[in-house]
Design an enzyme around this catalytic site. Structure first.
Site, PDB file in Angstrom:
ATOM      1  N   LYS A  13       0.824  -1.216   0.000  1.00  0.00           N
ATOM      2  CA  LYS A  13       0.000   0.000   0.000  1.00  0.00           C
ATOM      3  C   LYS A  13       0.855   1.261   0.000  1.00  0.00           C
ATOM      4  O   LYS A  13       0.588   2.193  -0.751  1.00  0.00           O
ATOM      5  CB  LYS A  13      -0.956   0.012   1.208  1.00  0.00           C
ATOM      6  CG  LYS A  13      -1.962  -1.133   1.210  1.00  0.00           C
ATOM      7  CD  LYS A  13      -2.989  -1.022   2.333  1.00  0.00           C
ATOM      8  CE  LYS A  13      -2.408  -1.064   3.726  1.00  0.00           C
ATOM      9  NZ  LYS A  13      -1.692  -2.320   4.067  1.00  0.00           N
ATOM     10  N   ARG A  84      -9.922   1.270   8.250  1.00  0.00           N
ATOM     11  CA  ARG A  84      -9.469  -0.031   8.729  1.00  0.00           C
ATOM     12  C   ARG A  84     -10.557  -0.773   9.486  1.00  0.00           C
ATOM     13  O   ARG A  84     -10.334  -1.895   9.922  1.00  0.00           O
ATOM     14  CB  ARG A  84      -8.278   0.179   9.653  1.00  0.00           C
ATOM     15  CG  ARG A  84      -6.950  -0.196   8.980  1.00  0.00           C
ATOM     16  CD  ARG A  84      -5.922  -0.141  10.041  1.00  0.00           C
ATOM     17  NE  ARG A  84      -4.692  -0.776   9.810  1.00  0.00           N
ATOM     18  CZ  ARG A  84      -3.612  -0.182   9.324  1.00  0.00           C
ATOM     19  NH1 ARG A  84      -3.667   1.042   8.860  1.00  0.00           N
ATOM     20  NH2 ARG A  84      -2.472  -0.834   9.276  1.00  0.00           N
ATOM     21  N   ARG A 123      11.651  -5.996   5.985  1.00  0.00           N
ATOM     22  CA  ARG A 123      11.379  -4.610   5.572  1.00  0.00           C
ATOM     23  C   ARG A 123      12.172  -3.591   6.373  1.00  0.00           C
ATOM     24  O   ARG A 123      12.376  -3.726   7.570  1.00  0.00           O
ATOM     25  CB  ARG A 123       9.894  -4.316   5.722  1.00  0.00           C
ATOM     26  CG  ARG A 123       9.500  -2.911   5.319  1.00  0.00           C
ATOM     27  CD  ARG A 123       8.054  -2.799   4.988  1.00  0.00           C
ATOM     28  NE  ARG A 123       7.207  -2.705   6.164  1.00  0.00           N
ATOM     29  CZ  ARG A 123       5.895  -2.465   6.101  1.00  0.00           C
ATOM     30  NH1 ARG A 123       5.301  -2.325   4.933  1.00  0.00           N
ATOM     31  NH2 ARG A 123       5.182  -2.392   7.199  1.00  0.00           N
ATOM     32  N   ARG A 155      10.856  -0.834  11.172  1.00  0.00           N
ATOM     33  CA  ARG A 155       9.742  -0.214  11.890  1.00  0.00           C
ATOM     34  C   ARG A 155       9.463  -0.920  13.200  1.00  0.00           C
ATOM     35  O   ARG A 155       9.678  -2.123  13.308  1.00  0.00           O
ATOM     36  CB  ARG A 155       8.480  -0.346  11.017  1.00  0.00           C
ATOM     37  CG  ARG A 155       7.992   0.935  10.434  1.00  0.00           C
ATOM     38  CD  ARG A 155       6.916   0.688   9.422  1.00  0.00           C
ATOM     39  NE  ARG A 155       5.681   0.128   9.980  1.00  0.00           N
ATOM     40  CZ  ARG A 155       4.535   0.081   9.316  1.00  0.00           C
ATOM     41  NH1 ARG A 155       4.461   0.556   8.083  1.00  0.00           N
ATOM     42  NH2 ARG A 155       3.465  -0.434   9.862  1.00  0.00           N
ATOM     43  N   ARG A 166      -1.052  -8.093  13.831  1.00  0.00           N
ATOM     44  CA  ARG A 166      -1.596  -7.222  12.773  1.00  0.00           C
ATOM     45  C   ARG A 166      -2.424  -8.035  11.771  1.00  0.00           C
ATOM     46  O   ARG A 166      -3.447  -7.576  11.272  1.00  0.00           O
ATOM     47  CB  ARG A 166      -0.452  -6.498  12.045  1.00  0.00           C
ATOM     48  CG  ARG A 166       0.148  -5.371  12.883  1.00  0.00           C
ATOM     49  CD  ARG A 166       1.555  -5.050  12.461  1.00  0.00           C
ATOM     50  NE  ARG A 166       1.644  -4.334  11.206  1.00  0.00           N
ATOM     51  CZ  ARG A 166       2.778  -4.215  10.500  1.00  0.00           C
ATOM     52  NH1 ARG A 166       3.892  -4.767  10.935  1.00  0.00           N
ATOM     53  NH2 ARG A 166       2.785  -3.547   9.378  1.00  0.00           N
TER      54      ARG A 166
HETATM   55  P1  AMP Z   1       0.273   1.204   8.850  1.00  0.00           P
HETATM   56  O1  AMP Z   1       1.449   2.095   8.646  1.00  0.00           O
HETATM   57  O2  AMP Z   1      -0.896   1.546   7.971  1.00  0.00           O
HETATM   58  O3  AMP Z   1       0.635  -0.250   8.791  1.00  0.00           O
HETATM   59  O4  AMP Z   1      -0.235   1.484  10.351  1.00  0.00           O
HETATM   60  C1  AMP Z   1       0.598   1.248  11.468  1.00  0.00           C
HETATM   61  C2  AMP Z   1      -0.225   1.233  12.742  1.00  0.00           C
HETATM   62  O5  AMP Z   1      -0.846   2.513  12.942  1.00  0.00           O
HETATM   63  C3  AMP Z   1      -1.375   0.244  12.789  1.00  0.00           C
HETATM   64  O6  AMP Z   1      -0.975  -1.065  13.145  1.00  0.00           O
HETATM   65  C4  AMP Z   1      -2.269   0.883  13.866  1.00  0.00           C
HETATM   66  O7  AMP Z   1      -1.695   0.700  15.162  1.00  0.00           O
HETATM   67  C5  AMP Z   1      -2.145   2.358  13.532  1.00  0.00           C
HETATM   68  N1  AMP Z   1      -3.150   2.769  12.511  1.00  0.00           N
HETATM   69  C6  AMP Z   1      -2.877   3.229  11.265  1.00  0.00           C
HETATM   70  N2  AMP Z   1      -4.003   3.505  10.597  1.00  0.00           N
HETATM   71  C7  AMP Z   1      -5.021   3.213  11.442  1.00  0.00           C
HETATM   72  C8  AMP Z   1      -6.431   3.270  11.326  1.00  0.00           C
HETATM   73  N3  AMP Z   1      -7.028   3.665  10.189  1.00  0.00           N
HETATM   74  N4  AMP Z   1      -7.174   2.897  12.411  1.00  0.00           N
HETATM   75  C9  AMP Z   1      -6.584   2.501  13.557  1.00  0.00           C
HETATM   76  N5  AMP Z   1      -5.264   2.401  13.732  1.00  0.00           N
HETATM   77  C10 AMP Z   1      -4.465   2.756  12.688  1.00  0.00           C
END
Ligand code: AMP
Length: 211
Positions: A13, A84, A123, A155, A166
């Protein structure tokens, strides 16, 4: 053009949204990236983030509203990591309705679970421009970002324990959104199991019809 990118962690993404962003000149809005960049994140939020748990819808919705109200989003944007939950998808629909705007497509990036684990557990992310690299797409020089020359790092949630969580959260809370957009006739599926060029080729097969 407003695009929603859907998909499990590691399906590309971030990478694909950055390529679309450059090509179509619309910003990517990544809630995860915004959270990671926030310096005064509460202890509780940091804990949820590092465990791969979702933050409360209300917190994320506020963050999103503020971001897409900025001028650079006036002609469209790409959502990476939002919505999400079904509740977030419904909030987004309400928000866009109020702005008289529509989602052009919800693009589901699809890759097998083995690919996801291989990518995420290898990653690294640039500390400056947030470009991501993995075994499939390594940096040219080890530890150095190809794009801006800054350091690349792992990360805080790219480890086996957080990834297992996740994936569980994705299956339970996020995957139902695919059906939500399918019912609205907005769903497009892109095979992201290979490389970003291949995924972009698949995206471009329908991109011209999007507005
Ligand atoms: P990502 O970078 O999209 O993988 O997001 C990393 C982390 O940020 C996720 O595992 C959640 O802890 C938090 N997060 C990001 N986007 C959301 C969302 N739309 N709703 C809730 N938590 C989020």
């Amino acid at each position: 053009m407003i695009l929603v990118l859907l998909g499990a962690p590691g399906t590309g993404k971030g990478t694909i949204s950055r390529i679309i962003s450059e090509k179509y000149n619309i910003p990517c809005v990544s809630t995860g990236e915004m959270l990671r960049k926030t310096e005064d994140l509460t202890e509780e939020a940091r804990d949820l983030l590092s465990k791969g748990e979702l933050l409360p819808d209300s917190v994320i919705n506020d963050l999103l509203v503020k971001r897409i109200s900025k001028e650079d989003c006036a002609n469209g944007f790409i959502l990476d990591g939002y919505p999400r939950t079904i509740s977030q998808a419904e909030s987004l629909d309400e928000l866009l309705k109020g702005l008289n705007k529509n989602i052009a497509a919800a693009v589901h990036l699809d890759a097998p679970i083995e690919t996801i684990y291989r990518r995420i557990l290898s990653r690294q992310e640039c500390v400056n421009c947030r470009a991501t690299y993995s075994k499939d797409t390594p940096t040219k020089v080890e530890g150095i970002c190809d794009k801006c020359g800054s350091e690349v790092k792992v990360r805080m949630d790219d480890n086996k324990e957080a990834l297992d969580n996740r994936m569980e959260v994705y299956e339970k809370k996020t995957k139902p959104i695919i059906e939500y957009y399918k019912k609205q006739n907005l769903l497009r599926v892109v095979d992201s199991s290979k490389n970003p060029e291949y995924a972009m080729m698949k995206f471009e097969e329908f991109a011209n019809d999007l507005h």
